[in-house]
Design a protein around this motif. Structure first.
Motif, PDB file in Angstrom:
ATOM      1  N   ASN A 189      -6.322   1.910  -1.813  1.00 17.56           N
ATOM      2  CA  ASN A 189      -7.479   1.160  -1.305  1.00 17.56           C
ATOM      3  C   ASN A 189      -8.704   2.037  -1.089  1.00 17.56           C
ATOM      4  O   ASN A 189      -9.642   1.650  -0.384  1.00 17.56           O
ATOM      5  N   GLY A 190      -8.693   3.223  -1.704  1.00 19.67           N
ATOM      6  CA  GLY A 190      -9.867   4.080  -1.609  1.00 19.67           C
ATOM      7  C   GLY A 190     -11.104   3.437  -2.194  1.00 19.67           C
ATOM      8  O   GLY A 190     -12.233   3.757  -1.790  1.00 19.67           O
ATOM      9  N   TRP A 191     -10.912   2.527  -3.147  1.00 19.84           N
ATOM     10  CA  TRP A 191     -12.034   1.852  -3.793  1.00 19.84           C
ATOM     11  C   TRP A 191     -12.889   1.063  -2.795  1.00 19.84           C
ATOM     12  O   TRP A 191     -14.077   0.801  -3.048  1.00 19.84           O
ATOM     13  N   MET A 192     -12.316   0.698  -1.651  1.00 19.43           N
ATOM     14  CA  MET A 192     -13.042  -0.085  -0.659  1.00 19.43           C
ATOM     15  C   MET A 192     -14.142   0.726   0.018  1.00 19.43           C
ATOM     16  O   MET A 192     -15.121   0.161   0.522  1.00 19.43           O
ATOM     17  N   GLY A 193     -13.990   2.055   0.049  1.00 22.83           N
ATOM     18  CA  GLY A 193     -14.996   2.907   0.663  1.00 22.83           C
ATOM     19  C   GLY A 193     -15.049   2.769   2.170  1.00 22.83           C
ATOM     20  O   GLY A 193     -14.349   1.945   2.769  1.00 22.83           O
ATOM     21  N   THR A 194     -15.896   3.565   2.781  1.00 28.90           N
ATOM     22  CA  THR A 194     -16.023   3.500   4.238  1.00 28.90           C
ATOM     23  C   THR A 194     -16.623   2.172   4.682  1.00 28.90           C
ATOM     24  O   THR A 194     -16.344   1.695   5.790  1.00 28.90           O
ATOM     25  N   GLU A 195     -17.430   1.552   3.791  1.00 27.29           N
ATOM     26  CA  GLU A 195     -17.992   0.243   4.128  1.00 27.29           C
ATOM     27  C   GLU A 195     -16.895  -0.803   4.310  1.00 27.29           C
ATOM     28  O   GLU A 195     -17.047  -1.751   5.060  1.00 27.29           O
ATOM     29  N   GLY A 197     -13.960  -0.094   5.539  1.00 22.15           N
ATOM     30  CA  GLY A 197     -13.066   0.327   6.603  1.00 22.15           C
ATOM     31  C   GLY A 197     -12.058   1.384   6.207  1.00 22.15           C
ATOM     32  O   GLY A 197     -11.162   1.718   6.990  1.00 22.15           O
ATOM     33  N   MET A 198     -12.200   1.925   4.984  1.00 21.23           N
ATOM     34  CA  MET A 198     -11.252   2.940   4.539  1.00 21.23           C
ATOM     35  C   MET A 198     -11.778   4.338   4.833  1.00 21.23           C
ATOM     36  O   MET A 198     -12.972   4.564   4.966  1.00 21.23           O
ATOM     37  N   THR A 199     -10.827   5.281   4.937  1.00 18.61           N
ATOM     38  CA  THR A 199     -11.140   6.693   5.105  1.00 18.61           C
ATOM     39  C   THR A 199     -10.224   7.473   4.175  1.00 18.61           C
ATOM     40  O   THR A 199      -9.245   6.934   3.641  1.00 18.61           O
ATOM     41  N   VAL A 200     -10.505   8.744   3.998  1.00 21.58           N
ATOM     42  CA  VAL A 200      -9.635   9.596   3.191  1.00 21.58           C
ATOM     43  C   VAL A 200      -8.241   9.635   3.818  1.00 21.58           C
ATOM     44  O   VAL A 200      -7.224   9.540   3.117  1.00 21.58           O
ATOM     45  N   ASP A 201      -8.170   9.772   5.130  1.00 23.40           N
ATOM     46  CA  ASP A 201      -6.877   9.820   5.813  1.00 23.40           C
ATOM     47  C   ASP A 201      -6.059   8.560   5.541  1.00 23.40           C
ATOM     48  O   ASP A 201      -4.846   8.630   5.296  1.00 23.40           O
ATOM     49  N   ARG A 202      -6.695   7.410   5.588  1.00 21.08           N
ATOM     50  CA  ARG A 202      -5.979   6.160   5.362  1.00 21.08           C
ATOM     51  C   ARG A 202      -5.525   6.052   3.903  1.00 21.08           C
ATOM     52  O   ARG A 202      -4.422   5.552   3.624  1.00 21.08           O
ATOM     53  N   ALA A 203      -6.353   6.499   2.986  1.00 21.92           N
ATOM     54  CA  ALA A 203      -5.972   6.463   1.572  1.00 21.92           C
ATOM     55  C   ALA A 203      -4.756   7.347   1.323  1.00 21.92           C
ATOM     56  O   ALA A 203      -3.802   6.951   0.640  1.00 21.92           O
ATOM     57  N   VAL A 204      -4.771   8.552   1.899  1.00 16.97           N
ATOM     58  CA  VAL A 204      -3.627   9.458   1.762  1.00 16.97           C
ATOM     59  C   VAL A 204      -2.393   8.830   2.388  1.00 16.97           C
ATOM     60  O   VAL A 204      -1.293   8.844   1.804  1.00 16.97           O
ATOM     61  N   GLY A 205      -2.552   8.248   3.567  1.00 13.10           N
ATOM     62  CA  GLY A 205      -1.427   7.646   4.268  1.00 13.10           C
ATOM     63  C   GLY A 205      -0.786   6.512   3.487  1.00 13.10           C
ATOM     64  O   GLY A 205       0.447   6.394   3.442  1.00 13.10           O
ATOM     65  N   ARG A 206      -1.605   5.680   2.842  1.00 12.49           N
ATOM     66  CA  ARG A 206      -1.059   4.573   2.061  1.00 12.49           C
ATOM     67  C   ARG A 206      -0.232   5.087   0.881  1.00 12.49           C
ATOM     68  O   ARG A 206       0.820   4.533   0.561  1.00 12.49           O
ATOM     69  N   ASP A 232     -10.912   8.259  -3.272  1.00 17.46           N
ATOM     70  CA  ASP A 232      -9.691   8.675  -3.969  1.00 17.46           C
ATOM     71  C   ASP A 232      -9.829  10.077  -4.559  1.00 17.46           C
ATOM     72  O   ASP A 232      -8.849  10.820  -4.627  1.00 17.46           O
ATOM     73  N   ALA A 233     -11.025  10.442  -4.986  1.00 15.22           N
ATOM     74  CA  ALA A 233     -11.237  11.800  -5.490  1.00 15.22           C
ATOM     75  C   ALA A 233     -11.050  12.816  -4.367  1.00 15.22           C
ATOM     76  O   ALA A 233     -10.526  13.918  -4.584  1.00 15.22           O
ATOM     77  N   GLN A 234     -11.440  12.439  -3.152  1.00 17.20           N
ATOM     78  CA  GLN A 234     -11.270  13.325  -2.003  1.00 17.20           C
ATOM     79  C   GLN A 234      -9.815  13.351  -1.528  1.00 17.20           C
ATOM     80  O   GLN A 234      -9.334  14.370  -1.032  1.00 17.20           O
ATOM     81  N   ALA A 235      -9.119  12.236  -1.701  1.00 18.26           N
ATOM     82  CA  ALA A 235      -7.734  12.141  -1.226  1.00 18.26           C
ATOM     83  C   ALA A 235      -6.738  12.791  -2.179  1.00 18.26           C
ATOM     84  O   ALA A 235      -5.653  13.214  -1.747  1.00 18.26           O
ATOM     85  N   LEU A 236      -7.079  12.858  -3.463  1.00 19.98           N
ATOM     86  CA  LEU A 236      -6.121  13.312  -4.470  1.00 19.98           C
ATOM     87  C   LEU A 236      -5.492  14.667  -4.175  1.00 19.98           C
ATOM     88  O   LEU A 236      -4.263  14.809  -4.309  1.00 19.98           O
ATOM     89  N   PRO A 237      -6.257  15.713  -3.795  1.00 19.51           N
ATOM     90  CA  PRO A 237      -5.598  17.008  -3.533  1.00 19.51           C
ATOM     91  C   PRO A 237      -4.518  16.920  -2.465  1.00 19.51           C
ATOM     92  O   PRO A 237      -3.440  17.516  -2.615  1.00 19.51           O
TER      93      PRO A 237
END
Length: 266
Positions: A189-195, A197-206, A232-237
């Motif tokens: 759900n990284g595609w949703m962006g911070t607008e 309600g998503m964050t890098v932490d939440r994307a990694v967690g999912r 998602d680019a930030q979460a990938l590493p």
């Protein structure tokens, strides 16, 4: 499955050398096994995926697949490709035909980097709103666009429905066109962006909450107009690091074409 340590790829020239080596190895394998054996294995592997939306790889092994969708633009592509190369991790990119028409250089970059390319329809519509002829045209037009853009041997016989909106009858239609439907176990759900309600932490967690043998992780490159961040680019590493640390290995979805799932696996 073993835990792997990921050594960095130090130069672009080295990455190109790896891609050349992989291509030569594939040619040598095809020559030594014989074209009929290769074709039969690929056909058996593909048909084993028909009739299902394939949200997981049917295997007991600690392997996962990493995938990306793209329909907007190529925002975030550079860090994604760099990280995949650094980790020696394969991925499959499901692109719309419209994206391929607008960004043929991206199609070629992904192919040159050694990753697989999949069909994500031409214009990303809701398939339930189309006629059967309209659905066939969406798949066919995207396939033509990817080929014209230079997908070459990186092009897979894989299709992913827009919005993951699958119906058994639509899967049957796609299978009849020669494509297996490949969906996903989880979307970051990284595609949703911070607008949204998503964050890098939440994307990694999912991604990590869904980590299990055969999981298919869906992420995205690109961003809608007016937005530049690609979570998602930030979460990938962090996702790739955790996959290795937890004893999993990232595999190329194209291997399913030559290694069909064993009987009795899920």
């Amino acid at each position: 499955m073993e835990t792997r340590s990921f050594a960095p790829v130090r130069t672009a020239a080295y990455r190109r050398l790896l891609a050349v080596f992989a291509a030569l190895s594939a040619v040598l394998w095809a020559v030594t096994t014989g074209p009929s054996a290769t074709a039969m294995a690929a056909d058996d592997g593909l048909r084993s995926l028909f009739g299902s939306e394939n949200r997981e790889i049917r295997t007991p092994e600690r392997v996962v697949a990493v995938t990306f969708n793209a329909a907007w633009n190529d925002a975030g592509l550079d860090p994604v490709l760099d990280e995949l190369a650094r980790r020696h991790a394969p991925a499959t990119f499901f692109l719309t035909g419209d994206f391929a028409d607008r960004h043929p250089e991206v199609v070629r970059r992904i192919a040159t980097a050694g990753h697989g390319l999949g069909n994500h329809s031409y214009s990303h519509p809701y398939f339930a709103d189309l006629t059967a002829a309209g659905r066939r045209e969406e798949v066919g037009a995207a396939d033509r666009a990817l080929r014209t853009a230079g997908a070459g041997a990186a092009l897979t016989p894989y299709f992913r429905f827009p919005y993951s909106e699958t119906r058994p009858e639509h899967i049957t239609e796609v299978n009849a066109l020669g494509f297996a439907d490949i969906e996903f176990t989880t979307d970051t759900n990284g595609w949703m962006g911070t607008e949204g309600g998503m964050t890098v932490d939440r994307a990694v967690g999912r991604a990590l909450d869904a980590l299990r043998p055969g999981a298919i992780i869906q992420m995205h490159i690109g961003a809608p107009e007016g937005r530049t961040e690609v979570l998602d680019a930030q979460a990938l590493p962090r996702i790739l690091e955790a996959i290795g640390t937890r004893g999993y290995r990232v595999i190329d979805l194209r291997t399913l074409l030559t290694t069909p799932p064993a009987p009795g696996t899920r």
